[in-house]
Design a protein around this motif. Structure first.
Motif, PDB file in Angstrom:
ATOM      1  N   HIS A 328       0.824  -1.222   0.000  1.00 53.35           N
ATOM      2  CA  HIS A 328       0.000   0.000   0.000  1.00 53.35           C
ATOM      3  C   HIS A 328       0.859   1.275   0.000  1.00 53.35           C
ATOM      4  N   HIS A 360       3.719   7.081   5.773  1.00 52.99           N
ATOM      5  CA  HIS A 360       2.497   7.717   6.270  1.00 52.99           C
ATOM      6  C   HIS A 360       1.705   6.835   7.228  1.00 52.99           C
ATOM      7  N   ASP A 361       1.763   5.528   7.050  1.00 52.16           N
ATOM      8  CA  ASP A 361       0.990   4.636   7.929  1.00 52.16           C
ATOM      9  C   ASP A 361       1.856   3.919   8.958  1.00 52.16           C
ATOM     10  N   HIS A 416      -2.179  12.804   6.541  1.00 55.33           N
ATOM     11  CA  HIS A 416      -2.734  12.295   5.280  1.00 55.33           C
ATOM     12  C   HIS A 416      -4.224  11.984   5.397  1.00 55.33           C
ATOM     13  N   ASP A 445      -3.836   8.020  -1.249  1.00 55.14           N
ATOM     14  CA  ASP A 445      -4.141   7.038  -0.202  1.00 55.14           C
ATOM     15  C   ASP A 445      -5.540   6.452  -0.411  1.00 55.14           C
TER      16      ASP A 445
HETATM   17 FE   LIG Z   1      -2.575   4.700   3.968  1.00 49.97          FE
END
Ligand SMILES: [Fe+2]
Ligand SMILES: [Fe+2]
Length: 526
Positions: A328, A360-361, A416, A445
């Motif tokens: 992802h 970002h995650d 995000h 995203d």
């Molecule tokens: Fe994400």
């Protein structure tokens, strides 16, 4: 005093034919060449056409003092000797003030004339030698200043991609050459290669081939007046580019340990001629600076690669905690970079997006398995726990050491999930308070989430929601409808402009080929 035999030429100006003839004989007997004229106009006429080393003029029979200033307008440095008689009223001071170097009173002996001419020419030669020395010193100082400037420029440049053109342009200029090529030596692959060479496309050569390949192999400098005369010169390069290499100077670049790391080649001196020993010495003195700069840039390049690969590994590890989110962050990064390029953002923003996208995650690293891996609808508490990953991303990334240019990565990455209308999380930022890079990430995203198999049940109240990737037209509608409320409309527009590229990028990898082909057809018709 012994007369100097030389090629210096004296101009005698005297309207008395007998006196002029005597003076001419005397000057020639002193070892000089001599030209005689009998009036001021003739003197001015000839002095405009050729240079003289001394002018001797009789000022009793003509306007000698004016002649001095007129001659000096044309040949400002030519020594001027005035011949005068007794009782004519001229003093040494008045003659010197008028610009003459010396005077000689009639009658005079050959030895007197010889002595004066000798002294004047000696002074003239000394003045000439001094001016030559001064010119050499000025040139040497300029060369040192240029070298220092180049050294500073090269040391300051650590971006490998910029270093090649920088070295090439600086060397071409200081060597006064038409072309320069810089090759790095790859001993493992047994080749030399270049990423940029002025007016030459990227290419590599086996070590030992061509002039540069040979210099890489032997470590010996090649300096030739005509490259085409060298048996190992590859004429096809010239023929392909309609170029004629003549003078060539090719030198190895060694690092501080004496290992050959590169080869620098300059071709054709501007205006013709060969590269001389001074040129060789100049290029040699530059080569140690080039070696330092190349090794620094290589080191920075390796550190950056090492940093990036660590980040990618970390990012992939976090995504891999759930089978449905594998890859992802990598895809979000790629999509975001495409959007950024479509929006005309520069390399600095691209770097920020690359790292913020990959990380970002990362906050999900702290999300409990029971929530992250849950297959089914979230309770409000579980949903809050899931959303907390944005704050955790910031907390984790604040502990990273980012370079100055990447300092904004934690802030971008952790925002995000902000919405353009201020209804997102974690800080409910709105509009341009959300960093542009984060607004881009938000679009990418959601696009990746919708076009991937996901546990939508977690987020919906319906039991009939499919876990399959959403059809593209529906995804496009969601993005379009979200522009201005959830998303930055500019980022959505930019993504719609490069969506086909995004699909093609993962055709056969993340997306089935038939799906991509079908969707591209839909996009084409839209
Ligand atoms: Fe994400
Ligand atoms: Fe997220």
């Amino acid at each position: 005093m012994e007369l100097m035999k030389n090629q210096e030429t004296v101009l005698v100006v005297d309207d008395d034919h007998q006196a002029s003839s005597m003076m001419t004989d005397l000057v020639i007997s002193c070892g000089f060449q001599c030209v005689a004229v009998n009036c001021k106009d003739a003197a001015m006429n000839i002095i405009e056409k050729r240079r003289f080393d001394i002018v001797i003029a009789d000022i009793e029979t003509m306007d000698g003092l004016h002649l001095i200033s007129d001659v000096r307008k044309i040949q400002s440095d030519v020594p001027f000797v005035v011949v005068t008689g007794y009782g004519n009223g001229f003093t040494y001071e008045s003659i010197v003030t008028a610009g003459a170097n010396d005077f000689i009173k009639k009658p005079f002996t050959p030895a007197e004339l010889n002595s004066k001419l000798y002294r004047i020419l000696k002074e003239r030669r000394m003045a000439f030698d001094n001016s030559q020395l001064l010119a050499k010193q000025v040139a040497a100082n300029k060369k040192i200043a240029n070298l220092l400037e180049i050294a500073l420029d090269l040391t300051a440049e650590v971006e490998f991609a910029n270093l090649f053109p920088l070295i090439i342009s600086r060397v071409t200029k200081i060597m006064n050459a038409e072309r320069t090529s810089l090759y790095l030596i790859d001993w493992e692959r047994n080749e030399i290669w270049t990423t940029v060479a002025e007016k030459i496309e990227h290419f590599s050569l086996p070590i030992g081939e061509g002039i540069s390949g040979l210099v890489a192999k032997t470590g010996e400098t090649v300096n030739s007046a005509d490259a085409w005369e060298l048996p190992y010169f590859k004429r096809e390069f010239d023929l392909q580019q309609n170029f004629r290499s003549k003078a060539v100077l090719c030198m190895p670049i060694n690092n501080r340990s004496g290992e050959r790391i590169a080869v620098i080649q300059v071709i054709n001196k501007q205006g013709g001629g060969v590269f001389n020993v001074d040129d060789e010495n100049l290029l040699k003195s530059l080569s140690s600076q080039m070696a330092i700069a190349i090794e620094n840039a290589q080191l920075v390049d390796e550190l950056e690669l090492s940093f990036e690969s660590s980040i990618r590994t970390l990012s992939a590890t976090v995504d891999a905690r759930h089978r449905l989110t594998a890859g992802h962050s990598e895809r979000v990064t790629e999509y975001s970079l495409m959007i950024a390029r479509n929006m005309g953002l520069g390399p600095e923003e691209e770097e920020l997006i690359k790292y913020a996208g990959l990380l970002h995650d990362i906050g999900k690293i702290g999300t409990k398995d029971s929530v992250l891996l849950k297959s089914g609808r979230f309770t409000p508490e579980e949903r809050m726990e899931m959303e907390r990953h944005a704050v955790k991303t910031k907390e984790i990334l604040d502990n990273f050491h980012f370079s100055k240019t990447l300092a904004q990565v934690p802030f971008i990455a952790s925002h995000h999930h902000e919405h353009f209308d201020g209804r997102g999380y974690p800080d409910k930022l709105r509009g341009e308070d959300i960093p542009l890079c984060a607004r881009i990430l938000a679009v990418a995203d959601v696009f990746d989430a919708l076009t991937s198999a996901r546990d939508y049940l977690k987020y919906t109240d319906t039991e009939t929601m499919s876990c399959d990737p959403m059809p593209l037209p529906k995804v496009i509608n969601i993005l379009k409808n979200g522009a201005d409320n959830q998303f930055d409309p500019a980022a959505v527009a930019a993504f719609l402009g490069c969506m086909a590229d995004a699909l093609l990028k993962y055709r056969g990898e993340h997306f089935p080929p038939s799906y991509v082909d079908e969707m591209i057809e839909i996009l084409r018709k839209a």
